[in-house]
Design a protein around this motif. Structure first.
Motif, PDB file in Angstrom:
ATOM      1  N   GLN A 144      11.370   7.123 -24.436  1.00 33.94           N
ATOM      2  CA  GLN A 144      11.814   5.762 -24.755  1.00 33.94           C
ATOM      3  C   GLN A 144      11.517   5.346 -26.200  1.00 33.94           C
ATOM      4  N   ALA A 145      10.435   5.873 -26.779  1.00 34.00           N
ATOM      5  CA  ALA A 145      10.042   5.438 -28.119  1.00 34.00           C
ATOM      6  C   ALA A 145      11.133   5.722 -29.152  1.00 34.00           C
ATOM      7  N   GLY A 146      11.859   6.805 -28.944  1.00 29.72           N
ATOM      8  CA  GLY A 146      12.928   7.175 -29.878  1.00 29.72           C
ATOM      9  C   GLY A 146      14.014   6.120 -29.970  1.00 29.72           C
ATOM     10  N   GLU A 147      14.130   5.285 -28.952  1.00 31.70           N
ATOM     11  CA  GLU A 147      15.135   4.216 -28.934  1.00 31.70           C
ATOM     12  C   GLU A 147      14.490   2.832 -28.990  1.00 31.70           C
ATOM     13  N   HIS A 148      13.178   2.782 -29.191  1.00 33.49           N
ATOM     14  CA  HIS A 148      12.446   1.510 -29.238  1.00 33.49           C
ATOM     15  C   HIS A 148      12.608   0.719 -27.941  1.00 33.49           C
ATOM     16  N   VAL A 149      12.687   1.454 -26.842  1.00 31.99           N
ATOM     17  CA  VAL A 149      12.803   0.846 -25.512  1.00 31.99           C
ATOM     18  C   VAL A 149      11.437   0.914 -24.837  1.00 31.99           C
ATOM     19  N   HIS A 150      11.124  -0.115 -24.042  1.00 32.58           N
ATOM     20  CA  HIS A 150       9.878  -0.103 -23.281  1.00 32.58           C
ATOM     21  C   HIS A 150      10.188  -0.430 -21.824  1.00 32.58           C
ATOM     22  N   PHE A 151      10.166   0.600 -20.969  1.00 31.74           N
ATOM     23  CA  PHE A 151      10.381   0.382 -19.539  1.00 31.74           C
ATOM     24  C   PHE A 151       9.094  -0.159 -18.931  1.00 31.74           C
ATOM     25  N   LYS A 152       9.200  -1.307 -18.283  1.00 31.43           N
ATOM     26  CA  LYS A 152       8.010  -2.018 -17.826  1.00 31.43           C
ATOM     27  C   LYS A 152       7.753  -1.892 -16.325  1.00 31.43           C
ATOM     28  N   GLN A 153       8.800  -2.057 -15.530  1.00 32.97           N
ATOM     29  CA  GLN A 153       8.618  -2.010 -14.080  1.00 32.97           C
ATOM     30  C   GLN A 153       9.854  -1.371 -13.460  1.00 32.97           C
ATOM     31  N   ALA A 154       9.688  -0.846 -12.255  1.00 27.71           N
ATOM     32  CA  ALA A 154      10.834  -0.301 -11.518  1.00 27.71           C
ATOM     33  C   ALA A 154      10.603  -0.520 -10.033  1.00 27.71           C
TER      34      ALA A 154
ATOM     35  N   LEU B  95      13.235  -2.671 -15.196  1.00 27.27           N
ATOM     36  CA  LEU B  95      13.079  -3.770 -16.141  1.00 27.27           C
ATOM     37  C   LEU B  95      12.572  -3.202 -17.460  1.00 27.27           C
ATOM     38  N   SER B  96      13.214  -3.587 -18.552  1.00 29.34           N
ATOM     39  CA  SER B  96      12.801  -3.048 -19.854  1.00 29.34           C
ATOM     40  C   SER B  96      12.918  -4.097 -20.948  1.00 29.34           C
ATOM     41  N   ASP B  97      12.174  -3.878 -22.005  1.00 30.26           N
ATOM     42  CA  ASP B  97      12.389  -4.573 -23.270  1.00 30.26           C
ATOM     43  C   ASP B  97      13.061  -3.557 -24.180  1.00 30.26           C
ATOM     44  N   ALA B  98      14.099  -3.983 -24.862  1.00 30.47           N
ATOM     45  CA  ALA B  98      14.854  -3.021 -25.671  1.00 30.47           C
ATOM     46  C   ALA B  98      15.659  -3.747 -26.730  1.00 30.47           C
ATOM     47  N   PRO B  99      16.079  -3.018 -27.764  1.00 30.57           N
ATOM     48  CA  PRO B  99      16.899  -3.651 -28.794  1.00 30.57           C
ATOM     49  C   PRO B  99      18.322  -3.923 -28.322  1.00 30.57           C
ATOM     50  N   SER B 100      18.824  -3.182 -27.332  1.00 29.23           N
ATOM     51  CA  SER B 100      20.201  -3.367 -26.858  1.00 29.23           C
ATOM     52  C   SER B 100      20.397  -2.658 -25.523  1.00 29.23           C
ATOM     53  N   LYS B 101      21.478  -3.059 -24.843  1.00 29.77           N
ATOM     54  CA  LYS B 101      21.921  -2.428 -23.608  1.00 29.77           C
ATOM     55  C   LYS B 101      22.193  -0.929 -23.846  1.00 29.77           C
TER      56      LYS B 101
ATOM     57  N   ARG C 180      21.084   4.950 -23.372  1.00 30.08           N
ATOM     58  CA  ARG C 180      20.838   6.253 -24.013  1.00 30.08           C
ATOM     59  C   ARG C 180      19.577   6.912 -23.458  1.00 30.08           C
ATOM     60  N   VAL C 181      18.521   6.121 -23.253  1.00 30.97           N
ATOM     61  CA  VAL C 181      17.290   6.695 -22.689  1.00 30.97           C
ATOM     62  C   VAL C 181      17.557   7.206 -21.272  1.00 30.97           C
ATOM     63  N   HIS C 182      18.191   6.369 -20.451  1.00 32.42           N
ATOM     64  CA  HIS C 182      18.457   6.772 -19.064  1.00 32.42           C
ATOM     65  C   HIS C 182      19.360   8.020 -19.019  1.00 32.42           C
ATOM     66  N   GLU C 183      20.349   8.067 -19.905  1.00 28.50           N
ATOM     67  CA  GLU C 183      21.260   9.229 -19.923  1.00 28.50           C
ATOM     68  C   GLU C 183      20.521  10.509 -20.289  1.00 28.50           C
ATOM     69  N   ARG C 184      19.702  10.406 -21.342  1.00 24.81           N
ATOM     70  CA  ARG C 184      18.965  11.600 -21.782  1.00 24.81           C
ATOM     71  C   ARG C 184      17.969  12.043 -20.722  1.00 24.81           C
ATOM     72  N   ALA C 185      17.460  11.088 -19.944  1.00 21.49           N
ATOM     73  CA  ALA C 185      16.502  11.434 -18.881  1.00 21.49           C
ATOM     74  C   ALA C 185      17.231  11.929 -17.633  1.00 21.49           C
ATOM     75  N   GLY C 186      18.577  11.869 -17.669  1.00 19.40           N
ATOM     76  CA  GLY C 186      19.338  12.440 -16.556  1.00 19.40           C
ATOM     77  C   GLY C 186      19.745  11.479 -15.461  1.00 19.40           C
ATOM     78  N   HIS C 187      19.601  10.179 -15.711  1.00 15.01           N
ATOM     79  CA  HIS C 187      19.977   9.212 -14.658  1.00 15.01           C
ATOM     80  C   HIS C 187      20.606   7.968 -15.284  1.00 15.01           C
TER      81      HIS C 187
END
Lengths: 82, 82
Positions: free
Chosen positions: A30-40, A52-58, A63-70
């Motif tokens: 997530q750090a590569g996209e400045h995303v912070h996943f907080k809860q699931a 639930l995440s804090d992020a610069p954009s949708k 991109r994080v979810h895609e790269r992680a395979g979901h």
């Protein structure tokens, strides 16, 4: 930064271990996209997962979810939080 | 007690004040059903609202929301939480 709730459908039968592994995969990159996943949360019966995440954009969340395979099925910018 | 994520659709344009008022209406009557609404998020653009609660059942969550005047469109028992 903004707050996002993303939704994954079709995850019927997901286990706590599988959700934890998917979450770890997001956290690892997530750090590569400045995303912070907080809860699931997962409802294994209907196969619905919420993240639930804090992020610069949708797009950064996706991109994080895609790269992680979901890839997420929906991503909502939840601009109001209580 | 279990954890539930409920979803309201069609709330396009909801304001922070309206979400706060709806949440207060839930809080005012939740004890009668042993429900505890913990967090809420709104995406005014797509009109989607998410509410997270601890409750004895899906039906108890719906009874509180109905009495407060805003029936949920979906209620998910999120049995896995991270």
């Amino acid at each position: 930064m903004a707050t996002f709730m993303d939704v994954h459908h079709g995850m019927t039968g997901i286990t706590a271990e599988q959700l934890a592994a998917a979450h770890r995969a997001d956290l690892a990159i997530q750090a590569g996209e400045h995303v912070h996943f907080k809860q699931a949360w997962a409802d294994p019966e209907t196969g619905t997962v919420y993240c639930l995440s804090d992020a610069p954009s949708k797009e950064a969340v996706q991109r994080v979810h895609e790269r992680a395979g979901h890839r997420a099925d929906e991503i909502h910018h939840v601009s109001i939080t209580i």
